[in-house]
Design a protein around this motif. Structure first.
Motif: not given
Length: 687
Positions: A457-479
């Motif tokens: 999971f950490a590998k996936d998050i690391g790659e996604t975060w480096s491309k676009n950390d804005a994806k992990f916003d409050e709506l992402w947290y609520r979901r």
């Protein structure tokens, strides 16, 4: 009431609540809760429940669980037995009480090695599963580790000693008692005290690489390969800094090239090998006629050099003589406990740069986890139907945060905290990874255990975060919380189903959740996660679908293909997931009410980001105005003096410095704050 008494009281309340809610035995709830700690601490890589008991007295056999396939853990066969006292008061036991608890487990091991015992059992019996695994893998077993898990307090000493051998295979045992679990829950790590003089052949010569009064102590040491291998043999992967351990579980653990050097050219090991980087909470030293020696190390953690250490241990028996001629350099930094979270991740990151690993693979203080923590402290969820209070979900990115945040003194403050952050709404990094990977369609990876799943999971998050950390916003947290609600509901409901015969609950949960999400999410429609977090519960239609999928998951997991006998190991295979994924299920017409148009879900995401930009702009403008014109005039002068400002920087800072005659826009304010942050990083300003 002592802290241990209070810890015991809270633990028993949690276990009884879990047992009542799920319809399982308290000892099973205890096993699930405490083996999570064992895997996080590195005592075991995975823990699968496999309860079996028969006979009485000297003929009694008992096992509660095992640590997966020993071929996946360097030949270590881990067996678990529970000592559970359903009492309101803290009970104690001593070293003399251990044999009556462990001997049934040892007798089980001896029986389980025989085909006669295995074939006398039904194939669905957990004991059959473990026995078949032991018979199949015994030739590769290098050590048997017996783990005694207890909610009593152990008052003996020397909890990990050599017990006996079966042929050439050594058996060791270790006690995880109430006090040890309390220490781990409070500190997030298990105590490791390495007495070099008393237990490992002598002190290690060292050169102090820091001056008196420095913030941190550092030492350069040359450690014999045989000594390092013996220390690793005793403590195992608990020596590997926790996040590095998670990362390595997804990669090769030993290096054949290193092993060949040990066997064929041991005298060249030192010049060839880069050595180790390690940390400790404390060291003890003594001056000898030949200089400084380190005599003991507290909480040693190897943050770089895991492959070197594992390779030395791998040849401990097969090349013992050559190992005597091997020496390893080690850089050891002493980091006080209260600074460990700040310093150790940096040492890990910089020491492991050759692995090209994103920081999310390693650290609890990566911005992703910090952001999730911030959301969990701020985002309020509406109360469920029939309840009186709105609540929050508490994200524990580092072990012990929940216990330490909860007021210690009983009273209004503690009650308010418990209302705001109910214990069932506590979740950790590994929980988050289970929720996400179950919904993402990786139940076979989730089934491999909390740490291995988190590594992927950490590998996936690391790659996604480096491309676009804005994806992990409050709506992402609520979901995310919606997924947590689904996962937790399944955990409580599966044991109540008529088809459930015990065992494999964790596998069925992740498989059922993955199946429903897989079937629901398509190009035009997706599961309505927003509706779940708004109501903080699962709708009746979704419950029906989840239980239908759970029944199918149970069927797939407990009926493996010919030649596959161990159901827990079967659930860890991609083929198992393919088997369930390919089944067609009729969820009924009501299930359509659980779905939403994919375009509407994307619109919600766009609206959330637009709202965030507006809020960020207002906050930036407020901060710039509150700092005042004089502050920004000083920043402008500092930046220009050091030639650190672009023409655009100067123009915007001049506007900020001319307040209130000119008021900077929201965009200008955001830029001014970014300039301030850049100058701060360059050391020009400290505010």
């Amino acid at each position: 009431m002592s802290e241990l008494d209070e810890y015991h009281q809270n633990l028993m309340a949690d276990i009884r609540r879990e047992a009542d809610a799920s319809g399982i035995f308290p000892v099973e709830a205890f096993f699930d809760r405490m083996t999570d700690r064992l895997t996080e601490a590195g005592e075991l890589e995975v823990a699968d429940r496999a309860y079996f008991q028969s006979g009485e007295g000297g003929q009694k056999l008992r096992i509660d669980g095992y640590a997966g396939d020993p071929r996946d853990s360097e030949g270590v066969l881990g067996l678990i037995v529970c000592d559970f006292a359903d009492s309101d008061n803290v009970q104690t036991f001593g070293k003399g009480d251990v044999p009556p608890i462990l001997n049934p487990l040892i007798r089980f091991l001896k029986k389980a090695k025989t085909e006669e015992f295995r074939d006398s059992l039904n194939e669905a019996n957990p004991a059959f599963q473990v026995s078949d695994l032991i018979i199949t893998t015994w030739a590769q077993v290098t050590k048997v580790k017996l783990i005694l898990v207890s909610n009593r307090q152990y008052i003996g000493r020397d909890d990990a000693v050599k017990l006996a051998e079966i042929g050439d295979v050594p058996i060791t045992w270790s006690v995880w008692d109430l006090a040890r679990f309390e220490r781990f829950d409070l500190k997030g790590s298990d105590e490791i005290e390495i007495d070099l003089n008393g237990d490992f052949g002598g002190a290690i010569p060292a050169l102090k690489a820091s001056r008196s009064g420095d913030a941190l102590e550092s030492y350069l040491m040359i450690i014999p390969g045989s000594q390092l291998a013996s220390i690793y043999d005793r403590w195992g992967e608990k020596l590997l800094q926790g996040n590095v351990r998670s990362f390595l579980q997804a990669r090769a653990k030993t290096n054949k090239g290193i092993q060949n050097t040990i066997r064929n050219e041991p005298e060249l090991f030192f010049p060839y090998n880069n050595g180790l980087s390690a940390t400790a909470n404390a060291v003890a030293c003594e001056e000898g006629s030949n200089g400084l020696f380190v005599t003991s190390i507290s909480n040693l953690q190897i943050v770089n050099g895991a492959q070197t250490t594992g390779s030395l241990h791998a040849v401990m028996k097969t090349a013992a003589e050559q190992l005597q001629r091997v020496f390893v350099q080690m850089k050891l930094t002493v980091v006080p406990f209260d600074r460990a979270e700040e310093i150790v991740p940096r040492i890990s990151e910089y020491a492991n740069t050759q692995n090209k690993v994103n920081a999310a693979d390693f650290f609890a203080n990566h911005p992703f986890h910090v952001r999730m923590q911030d959301f969990s402290r701020d985002v309020i969820f509406a109360r469920r139907e029939g309840e009186r209070h709105d609540t929050k979900w508490f994200y524990e990115r580092a072990r012990g945060q929940y216990i330490n945040a909860r007021p210690k003194t009983r009273g209004r403050a503690q009650t308010d905290f418990d209302i705001q952050f109910p214990k069932p709404q506590l979740f950790s990094k590994t929980d988050l990874a289970k929720f996400e990977f179950s919904a993402a369609g990786h139940p076979h990876i989730v089934s491999r255990g909390a740490q291995k799943n988190f590594a992927e999971f950490a590998k996936d998050i690391g790659e996604t975060w480096s491309k676009n950390d804005a994806k992990f916003d409050e709506l992402w947290y609520r979901r995310l919380i919606s997924k947590a609600i689904v996962f937790r509901w399944l955990e409580t409901e599966i044991p109540k189903q008529p088809w459930y015969e015990g065992g494999y609950r964790a596998n069925i949960v992740t498989y059922a959740m993955a199946k429903v999400f897989h079937d629901a999410n398509g190009e035009k429609q997706v599961l309505d996660l927003d509706a779940i977090w708004r109501r903080q519960s699962v709708s009746d239609a979704l419950k029906q679908a989840l239980l239908l999928a759970a029944g199918e998951a149970n069927d797939v997991i407990t009926n493996p293909p010919a030649g596959v006998r161990n159901m827990s190991e079967w659930a860890k295979q991609q083929a198992c997931w393919n088997g369930l994924k390919g089944r067609s299920l009729d969820y009924g017409p009501e299930f359509d009410g659980c779905l939403v148009l994919a375009e509407n879900a994307r619109t919600n995401e766009r609206d959330q980001r637009k709202k965030k930009r507006e809020i960020d702009g207002i906050s930036a403008q407020s901060e710039v105005v509150n700092r005042g014109a004089d502050f920004w005039r000083e920043i402008l002068e500092l930046g220009m003096a050091d030639r650190k400002l672009t023409p655009k920087d100067q123009q915007i800072l001049q506007v900020c410095a001319s307040m209130p005659r000119q008021l900077p826009s929201e965009l200008q304010c955001k830029h001014a704050l970014s300039v301030l942050e850049r100058l701060r990083e360059q050391g020009l300003v400290s505010v």
